[in-house]
Enzyme design. Sequence first.
Site, PDB file in Angstrom:
ATOM      1  N   ASP A  13      74.562  51.566  13.012  1.00 33.76           N
ATOM      2  CA  ASP A  13      73.949  51.034  14.361  1.00 33.76           C
ATOM      3  C   ASP A  13      74.070  51.750  15.462  1.00 33.76           C
ATOM      4  O   ASP A  13      74.598  51.197  16.618  1.00 33.76           O
ATOM      5  CB  ASP A  13      74.705  49.541  14.442  1.00 33.76           C
ATOM      6  CG  ASP A  13      74.201  48.510  13.388  1.00 33.76           C
ATOM      7  OD1 ASP A  13      72.966  48.794  12.835  1.00 33.76           O
ATOM      8  OD2 ASP A  13      75.038  47.729  13.054  1.00 33.76           O
ATOM      9  N   GLU A  14      74.161  53.084  15.265  1.00 32.03           N
ATOM     10  CA  GLU A  14      74.528  53.850  16.603  1.00 32.03           C
ATOM     11  C   GLU A  14      73.328  54.299  17.408  1.00 32.03           C
ATOM     12  O   GLU A  14      73.381  55.023  18.557  1.00 32.03           O
ATOM     13  CB  GLU A  14      75.357  55.156  15.986  1.00 32.03           C
ATOM     14  CG  GLU A  14      76.753  55.043  15.519  1.00 32.03           C
ATOM     15  CD  GLU A  14      76.687  54.775  14.030  1.00 32.03           C
ATOM     16  OE1 GLU A  14      75.544  54.593  13.298  1.00 32.03           O
ATOM     17  OE2 GLU A  14      77.796  54.689  13.350  1.00 32.03           O
ATOM     18  N   GLY A  17      67.509  55.660  15.843  1.00 32.54           N
ATOM     19  CA  GLY A  17      66.241  55.364  15.799  1.00 32.54           C
ATOM     20  C   GLY A  17      65.831  55.861  17.292  1.00 32.54           C
ATOM     21  O   GLY A  17      64.862  56.604  17.369  1.00 32.54           O
ATOM     22  N   ALA A  39      69.046  49.190   6.728  1.00 28.61           N
ATOM     23  CA  ALA A  39      69.021  49.890   8.134  1.00 28.61           C
ATOM     24  C   ALA A  39      68.053  49.166   8.905  1.00 28.61           C
ATOM     25  O   ALA A  39      66.966  48.394   8.487  1.00 28.61           O
ATOM     26  CB  ALA A  39      68.412  51.242   7.947  1.00 28.61           C
ATOM     27  N   HIS A  41      66.351  50.219  12.632  1.00 23.60           N
ATOM     28  CA  HIS A  41      66.440  51.165  13.700  1.00 23.60           C
ATOM     29  C   HIS A  41      65.549  50.740  14.751  1.00 23.60           C
ATOM     30  O   HIS A  41      64.265  50.480  14.708  1.00 23.60           O
ATOM     31  CB  HIS A  41      65.970  52.729  13.305  1.00 23.60           C
ATOM     32  CG  HIS A  41      67.123  53.179  12.266  1.00 23.60           C
ATOM     33  ND1 HIS A  41      66.729  54.245  11.645  1.00 23.60           N
ATOM     34  CD2 HIS A  41      68.242  52.642  11.651  1.00 23.60           C
ATOM     35  CE1 HIS A  41      67.874  54.477  10.819  1.00 23.60           C
ATOM     36  NE2 HIS A  41      68.657  53.487  10.901  1.00 23.60           N
ATOM     37  N   THR A  42      66.128  50.318  16.041  1.00 24.44           N
ATOM     38  CA  THR A  42      65.662  49.748  16.864  1.00 24.44           C
ATOM     39  C   THR A  42      64.802  51.019  17.703  1.00 24.44           C
ATOM     40  O   THR A  42      65.626  51.684  18.427  1.00 24.44           O
ATOM     41  CB  THR A  42      66.423  48.784  17.860  1.00 24.44           C
ATOM     42  OG1 THR A  42      67.038  48.066  17.121  1.00 24.44           O
ATOM     43  CG2 THR A  42      65.462  48.234  19.052  1.00 24.44           C
ATOM     44  N   THR A 128      74.074  43.234   3.466  1.00 23.98           N
ATOM     45  CA  THR A 128      72.726  42.645   4.165  1.00 23.98           C
ATOM     46  C   THR A 128      71.999  41.921   2.989  1.00 23.98           C
ATOM     47  O   THR A 128      70.925  41.337   3.609  1.00 23.98           O
ATOM     48  CB  THR A 128      71.971  43.906   4.625  1.00 23.98           C
ATOM     49  OG1 THR A 128      71.725  44.700   3.400  1.00 23.98           O
ATOM     50  CG2 THR A 128      73.028  44.563   5.757  1.00 23.98           C
ATOM     51  N   THR A 299      69.044  43.772  11.510  1.00 16.53           N
ATOM     52  CA  THR A 299      68.478  43.313  10.030  1.00 16.53           C
ATOM     53  C   THR A 299      68.910  41.801   9.769  1.00 16.53           C
ATOM     54  O   THR A 299      68.087  41.154   9.193  1.00 16.53           O
ATOM     55  CB  THR A 299      69.140  44.498   8.988  1.00 16.53           C
ATOM     56  OG1 THR A 299      68.564  45.715   9.337  1.00 16.53           O
ATOM     57  CG2 THR A 299      68.583  44.029   7.453  1.00 16.53           C
ATOM     58  N   ASP A 332      75.982  53.368  29.310  1.00 15.83           N
ATOM     59  CA  ASP A 332      75.741  52.394  30.235  1.00 15.83           C
ATOM     60  C   ASP A 332      76.566  51.002  30.124  1.00 15.83           C
ATOM     61  O   ASP A 332      76.690  50.352  30.925  1.00 15.83           O
ATOM     62  CB  ASP A 332      74.079  52.096  30.434  1.00 15.83           C
ATOM     63  CG  ASP A 332      73.660  51.664  28.922  1.00 15.83           C
ATOM     64  OD1 ASP A 332      73.766  52.445  28.121  1.00 15.83           O
ATOM     65  OD2 ASP A 332      72.999  50.679  29.356  1.00 15.83           O
ATOM     66  N   GLY A 414      70.478  54.092  28.320  1.00  7.10           N
ATOM     67  CA  GLY A 414      69.691  52.921  28.344  1.00  7.10           C
ATOM     68  C   GLY A 414      69.062  52.965  26.945  1.00  7.10           C
ATOM     69  O   GLY A 414      68.696  53.889  26.415  1.00  7.10           O
TER      70      GLY A 414
END
Length: 435
Positions: A13-14, A17, A39, A41-42, A128, A299, A332, A414
């Site tokens: 989750d770093e 994406g 996974a 990926h946002t 998951t 997820t 941020d 951001g």
Amino acid sequence: MAVVAIVGGHCGDEANGKIVDHVAEKATIVARFSGGDNAGHTVINPYGEFRLHLVPSGIFNAQVTCIIGNGVAINPTVLLQEIADLQSHGVSTSRLFISDRAHLIMPYHTLLDALEEETRSKDALGTTHRGIGPVFADKIARLGIRTGDLLDNDVFRGRLSSALELKNTILTKVYGAPPLSLEEIYDQYCRFGEQLAPFIRETSSMIRAAAAKGEFVLLEGAQGALLDPDFGTYPYVTSSSPLAGAGCIGAGLGPREIDRVVGVFKAYNTRVGAGPMPTELKDETGDLIRTKAHEYGATTSRPRRCGWFDAVAGRFSVQINGLSDIALTHLDIYDGFRSVKICTAYEFNGEILTSFPADVATLEQCRPIYEELEGWQGSISGTRRFEKLPAGARKYVSRLEELLACPISLVSVGPGREQVIAAEALNRQASTVDS
Ligand code: IMO
Ligand code: MG
């Protein structure tokens, strides 16, 4: 700069994406090489906001060929849904390809993942429930079914019937669950095969050819170093390697082919699921980070455990991945913090540990030793140059570089594609750090 691997530095989750989406405009190939739809990926860009589970994050760039490599486990239901979602947002999937060697997640994999977790009871890993452990176990046990098998119904039926015989024995005799129907799965997966056939092909040669021509190839990692089955917090790990080395095997490249390895780290730490996390904050600071950064699983929607940056784990990740440089994300989120802490060592039984222990029993008893740095006020999300960051933010970035012994070449301020301070801007003088 030909082949670049982008991998998660801590526990996943770093924002891999986001980083891949940001740099993909110069790439010709983006390939996922491990994991599956565990996974999330946002990616937020002019097409909208997406949570990709299987499709590489380069898909939004028209010139990029996206490959789901042989090292990925594919749930066809999830993949087809993801393809349909992308298409409905005007994103072309005509340059998406799936390795014929990638393993398929079958209905019994997801079922067994849930049953195994239930049996572990209080020792549950917090998976998951996507069938990841069972599908990679079958791959190694030589019981798996691969996407290429879907291209020949007879081959597929043969492989399915032998696997299902064993799975049904386990489901009924071990778990007392009803058996699964061969015909139903066969029909369902034959339909998947028809839909996926245009995407399935030998992909490793495409990646090698692009690398040989010196084209910019991105290997998109999933999960993070501490979830690696060998070097992570075993058994609280995933079942395929998220490390850069796996980028070779999961895409079909030799070890000499990767030119650069970028590790993505958040400015703080998160973890989803069970397992040791020495810097976890079970207080209002942890809650503040979670709320500000919306730290809920892409997820599973589970709240993520939040804590200060763990530089002991971070250094270990730099070493086992062989990182060339770091992309630091979510800086941020610390806007407005009076002070921020970094864990520089652990205290274990009165001893100071500066290296990451192999066993979770030790790690669970490690107490973090913190260094406290001054924070900063105001928002940095509009900043695009390193020297324009407040002094506290600059010092924080520089201190992480020192502690991790690795340069930070990109800072994300951001969620948007353009909200980064990129390499050129970071090419700064040491003196600017102290001003
Ligand atoms: P991305 O690519 C964060 C975690 C699960 C669980 C453990 C094992 O978004 O960074 P699994 O389902 O893989 O058998 O679960 O691994 N996990 C992740 N945590 N990000 C991920 O992926 C993860 N994929 C698996 O929460 O603790
Ligand atoms: Mg995730």
